[in-house]
Scaffold this motif. Structure first.
Motif, mmCIF file in Angstrom:
data_model
loop_
_atom_site.group_PDB
_atom_site.id
_atom_site.type_symbol
_atom_site.label_atom_id
_atom_site.label_comp_id
_atom_site.label_asym_id
_atom_site.label_seq_id
_atom_site.Cartn_x
_atom_site.Cartn_y
_atom_site.Cartn_z
ATOM 1 N N LEU A 89 36.506 -32.720 20.120
ATOM 2 C CA LEU A 89 36.117 -31.573 19.316
ATOM 3 C C LEU A 89 35.337 -31.939 18.054
ATOM 4 O O LEU A 89 34.396 -31.250 17.686
ATOM 5 C CB LEU A 89 37.364 -30.777 18.918
ATOM 6 C CG LEU A 89 38.250 -30.302 20.067
ATOM 7 C CD1 LEU A 89 39.490 -29.600 19.517
ATOM 8 C CD2 LEU A 89 37.483 -29.397 21.000
ATOM 9 N N PHE A 90 35.734 -33.007 17.399
ATOM 10 C CA PHE A 90 35.196 -33.295 16.075
ATOM 11 C C PHE A 90 34.075 -34.327 16.094
ATOM 12 O O PHE A 90 34.107 -35.283 16.872
ATOM 13 C CB PHE A 90 36.315 -33.800 15.145
ATOM 14 C CG PHE A 90 37.412 -32.804 14.959
ATOM 15 C CD1 PHE A 90 37.168 -31.583 14.362
ATOM 16 C CD2 PHE A 90 38.693 -33.087 15.391
ATOM 17 C CE1 PHE A 90 38.182 -30.666 14.187
ATOM 18 C CE2 PHE A 90 39.717 -32.173 15.225
ATOM 19 C CZ PHE A 90 39.458 -30.952 14.622
ATOM 20 N N PHE A 91 33.133 -34.128 15.189
ATOM 21 C CA PHE A 91 32.030 -35.070 15.058
ATOM 22 C C PHE A 91 32.553 -36.455 14.677
ATOM 23 O O PHE A 91 32.047 -37.466 15.148
ATOM 24 C CB PHE A 91 31.011 -34.588 14.021
ATOM 25 C CG PHE A 91 29.862 -35.529 13.869
ATOM 26 C CD1 PHE A 91 28.860 -35.576 14.812
ATOM 27 C CD2 PHE A 91 29.803 -36.402 12.792
ATOM 28 C CE1 PHE A 91 27.800 -36.470 14.695
ATOM 29 C CE2 PHE A 91 28.754 -37.291 12.664
ATOM 30 C CZ PHE A 91 27.759 -37.324 13.616
ATOM 31 N N CYS A 92 33.597 -36.517 13.855
ATOM 32 C CA CYS A 92 34.136 -37.824 13.450
ATOM 33 C C CYS A 92 34.636 -38.606 14.658
ATOM 34 O O CYS A 92 34.497 -39.829 14.717
ATOM 35 C CB CYS A 92 35.220 -37.682 12.393
ATOM 36 S SG CYS A 92 36.685 -36.767 12.915
ATOM 37 N N ASP A 93 35.202 -37.909 15.649
ATOM 38 C CA ASP A 93 35.653 -38.589 16.865
ATOM 39 C C ASP A 93 34.446 -39.070 17.668
ATOM 40 O O ASP A 93 34.405 -40.209 18.122
ATOM 41 C CB ASP A 93 36.512 -37.659 17.717
ATOM 42 C CG ASP A 93 37.810 -37.288 17.032
ATOM 43 O OD1 ASP A 93 38.391 -38.146 16.345
ATOM 44 O OD2 ASP A 93 38.258 -36.144 17.197
ATOM 45 N N TYR A 94 33.481 -38.182 17.844
ATOM 46 C CA TYR A 94 32.264 -38.542 18.574
ATOM 47 C C TYR A 94 31.582 -39.743 17.917
ATOM 48 O O TYR A 94 31.141 -40.667 18.597
ATOM 49 C CB TYR A 94 31.304 -37.349 18.619
ATOM 50 C CG TYR A 94 29.893 -37.744 18.925
ATOM 51 C CD1 TYR A 94 29.507 -38.033 20.237
ATOM 52 C CD2 TYR A 94 28.931 -37.852 17.916
ATOM 53 C CE1 TYR A 94 28.207 -38.420 20.523
ATOM 54 C CE2 TYR A 94 27.641 -38.229 18.202
ATOM 55 C CZ TYR A 94 27.285 -38.508 19.501
ATOM 56 O OH TYR A 94 25.998 -38.894 19.777
ATOM 57 N N SER A 95 31.507 -39.755 16.597
ATOM 58 C CA SER A 95 30.777 -40.812 15.894
ATOM 59 C C SER A 95 31.401 -42.185 16.112
ATOM 60 O O SER A 95 30.707 -43.200 16.050
ATOM 61 C CB SER A 95 30.635 -40.498 14.408
ATOM 62 O OG SER A 95 31.887 -40.497 13.780
ATOM 63 N N LEU A 96 32.701 -42.237 16.377
ATOM 64 C CA LEU A 96 33.327 -43.529 16.664
ATOM 65 C C LEU A 96 32.702 -44.179 17.896
ATOM 66 O O LEU A 96 32.559 -45.400 17.961
ATOM 67 C CB LEU A 96 34.832 -43.375 16.885
ATOM 68 C CG LEU A 96 35.689 -43.152 15.659
ATOM 69 C CD1 LEU A 96 37.129 -42.886 16.065
ATOM 70 C CD2 LEU A 96 35.611 -44.335 14.705
#
Length: 126
Positions: A89-96
């Motif tokens: 859901l979150f961009f912070c997760d995707y960015s990892l």
């Protein structure tokens, strides 16, 4: 934010596994599913989220969705598979997943089905 608290990248990745459990208000992540952007989730996942989270829903209709649609009520390593498949859901997760070191750690955790690597590190980091 994690760095300012002296957490390492490895600790950030480990603690992010907590996104395997819990529910989130649609308003917390609709910027990832409306309009199209490069960090948008997997198309099938995004479409399913759009059905659950209308773009212009009134604030009082802000639905809750599970952070992990596969094992929503279990704190486990499914989160890492979700990140690697861009089903988060979150961009912070995707960015990892865009960091090679983080991606390698998540690939390792995603195969840790018995949680023997991840769980002790998670507990120690918490």
């Amino acid at each position: 934010m994690f760095k300012s608290k002296n957490f390492s990248l490895d600790e950030l990745i480990t603690l992010s596994g907590a996104h395997s459990i819990g529910r989130v208000h649609c308003s917390s992540f609709t910027s990832r599913i409306y309009p199209y952007n490069p960090s948008r989730p997997d198309p099938g996942f995004a479409h399913a989220l759009q059905r659950e989270c209308p773009q212009n829903a009134a604030i009082n209709i802000d639905c809750l969705v599970p952070q992990d649609h596969v094992t929503p009520d279990v704190l486990d390593v499914q989160y890492y598979t979700n990140v690697l498949n861009n089903r988060v859901l979150f961009f912070c997760d995707y960015s990892l997943s865009t960091d090679p070191v983080a991606k390698a750690t998540m690939q390792l955790y995603s195969t840790d089905f018995e949680n023997v690597l991840w769980r002790p590190k998670f507990i120690a980091t918490m």
